[in-house]
Scaffold this motif. Sequence first.
Motif, PDB file in Angstrom:
ATOM      1  N   VAL A 176       0.836  -1.201   0.000  1.00 35.73           N
ATOM      2  CA  VAL A 176       0.000   0.000   0.000  1.00 35.73           C
ATOM      3  C   VAL A 176       0.875   1.257   0.000  1.00 35.73           C
ATOM      4  O   VAL A 176       0.634   2.197  -0.770  1.00 35.73           O
ATOM      5  N   THR A 177       1.891   1.284   0.827  1.00 36.25           N
ATOM      6  CA  THR A 177       2.782   2.440   0.898  1.00 36.25           C
ATOM      7  C   THR A 177       3.483   2.667  -0.433  1.00 36.25           C
ATOM      8  O   THR A 177       3.544   3.794  -0.940  1.00 36.25           O
ATOM      9  N   VAL A 178       4.006   1.610  -1.026  1.00 42.95           N
ATOM     10  CA  VAL A 178       4.728   1.727  -2.290  1.00 42.95           C
ATOM     11  C   VAL A 178       3.794   2.182  -3.411  1.00 42.95           C
ATOM     12  O   VAL A 178       4.158   3.033  -4.231  1.00 42.95           O
ATOM     13  N   MET A 179       2.578   1.671  -3.453  1.00 44.39           N
ATOM     14  CA  MET A 179       1.626   2.086  -4.484  1.00 44.39           C
ATOM     15  C   MET A 179       1.209   3.548  -4.291  1.00 44.39           C
ATOM     16  O   MET A 179       0.997   4.267  -5.266  1.00 44.39           O
ATOM     17  N   ASN A 180       1.118   4.006  -3.036  1.00 40.67           N
ATOM     18  CA  ASN A 180       0.831   5.419  -2.784  1.00 40.67           C
ATOM     19  C   ASN A 180       1.953   6.311  -3.306  1.00 40.67           C
ATOM     20  O   ASN A 180       1.709   7.338  -3.937  1.00 40.67           O
ATOM     21  N   ILE A 181       3.182   5.913  -3.040  1.00 35.68           N
ATOM     22  CA  ILE A 181       4.339   6.673  -3.538  1.00 35.68           C
ATOM     23  C   ILE A 181       4.345   6.658  -5.065  1.00 35.68           C
ATOM     24  O   ILE A 181       4.547   7.694  -5.705  1.00 35.68           O
ATOM     25  N   ASN A 182       4.094   5.505  -5.653  1.00 30.86           N
ATOM     26  CA  ASN A 182       4.057   5.388  -7.113  1.00 30.86           C
ATOM     27  C   ASN A 182       2.990   6.310  -7.700  1.00 30.86           C
ATOM     28  O   ASN A 182       3.191   6.913  -8.748  1.00 30.86           O
ATOM     29  N   GLY A 183       1.861   6.438  -7.009  1.00 24.44           N
ATOM     30  CA  GLY A 183       0.799   7.327  -7.467  1.00 24.44           C
ATOM     31  C   GLY A 183       1.240   8.779  -7.501  1.00 24.44           C
ATOM     32  O   GLY A 183       0.836   9.545  -8.377  1.00 24.44           O
ATOM     33  N   TYR A 197       7.803   1.300 -14.604  1.00 21.87           N
ATOM     34  CA  TYR A 197       8.449   0.117 -14.023  1.00 21.87           C
ATOM     35  C   TYR A 197       8.814   0.304 -12.557  1.00 21.87           C
ATOM     36  O   TYR A 197       9.632  -0.434 -12.018  1.00 21.87           O
ATOM     37  N   PHE A 198       8.195   1.265 -11.906  1.00 24.55           N
ATOM     38  CA  PHE A 198       8.488   1.553 -10.506  1.00 24.55           C
ATOM     39  C   PHE A 198       8.320   0.317  -9.630  1.00 24.55           C
ATOM     40  O   PHE A 198       9.197  -0.015  -8.836  1.00 24.55           O
ATOM     41  N   GLU A 199       7.198  -0.388  -9.758  1.00 27.40           N
ATOM     42  CA  GLU A 199       6.952  -1.585  -8.941  1.00 27.40           C
ATOM     43  C   GLU A 199       8.008  -2.649  -9.210  1.00 27.40           C
ATOM     44  O   GLU A 199       8.543  -3.257  -8.278  1.00 27.40           O
ATOM     45  N   ASP A 200       8.330  -2.888 -10.477  1.00 23.56           N
ATOM     46  CA  ASP A 200       9.350  -3.885 -10.817  1.00 23.56           C
ATOM     47  C   ASP A 200      10.711  -3.508 -10.236  1.00 23.56           C
ATOM     48  O   ASP A 200      11.425  -4.358  -9.700  1.00 23.56           O
ATOM     49  N   ASP A 201      11.069  -2.221 -10.353  1.00 27.11           N
ATOM     50  CA  ASP A 201      12.341  -1.758  -9.796  1.00 27.11           C
ATOM     51  C   ASP A 201      12.373  -1.917  -8.284  1.00 27.11           C
ATOM     52  O   ASP A 201      13.381  -2.339  -7.710  1.00 27.11           O
ATOM     53  N   ILE A 226       4.455   9.731  -7.838  1.00 25.45           N
ATOM     54  CA  ILE A 226       5.526   9.850  -8.834  1.00 25.45           C
ATOM     55  C   ILE A 226       4.926   9.960 -10.232  1.00 25.45           C
ATOM     56  O   ILE A 226       5.411  10.698 -11.067  1.00 25.45           O
ATOM     57  N   GLY A 227       3.884   9.213 -10.467  1.00 25.98           N
ATOM     58  CA  GLY A 227       3.231   9.231 -11.773  1.00 25.98           C
ATOM     59  C   GLY A 227       3.560   8.000 -12.588  1.00 25.98           C
ATOM     60  O   GLY A 227       4.708   7.759 -12.918  1.00 25.98           O
TER      61      GLY A 227
END
Length: 144
Positions: free
Chosen positions: A19-26, A35-39, A28-29
């Motif tokens: 959840v935290t990582v997906m919030n940050i990804n949101g 490939y943010f999640e993959d990285d 960032i754009g």
Amino acid sequence: MEIYEVIDSFRRFAETSWVTVMNINGHIGWDDNPYFEDDWLQANWELLVEKALLDEGQFLAPYGYNTPPACRYIMKERETTHHLCCRKKNAPDIGYFFCRFGSMEAGRFTLRPPYNFVSARKFGQEDIVELAYSDLDFFIKTDF
């Protein structure tokens, strides 16, 4: 730590951080960094699994479906020396190359928690299969 403990620690870390990582990804754009999640998963795979299981100068196959060294997060030029593999507890003579964790939703494999399934390739084949995480034992393979 034993292989299963290391793998399970990574699985639980990825699940609880999702959840935290997906919030940050949101923030960032997605369009700017698809490939943010993959990285994120690859970087943590190298830090939490590879370093815990292997010695200096040894490298696991990258996490996920892309296996060239360029898919690594650090030390991109380093060739794979080891693979994380798995086998069903009730069929120990059939082995698989581990690819990544995922879940089943409406009979389809998805790349998100609760990470109770594993995507893998049967030795000698290219087809991907999904296996229940709880049914598996893990081991390291150097001859591939």
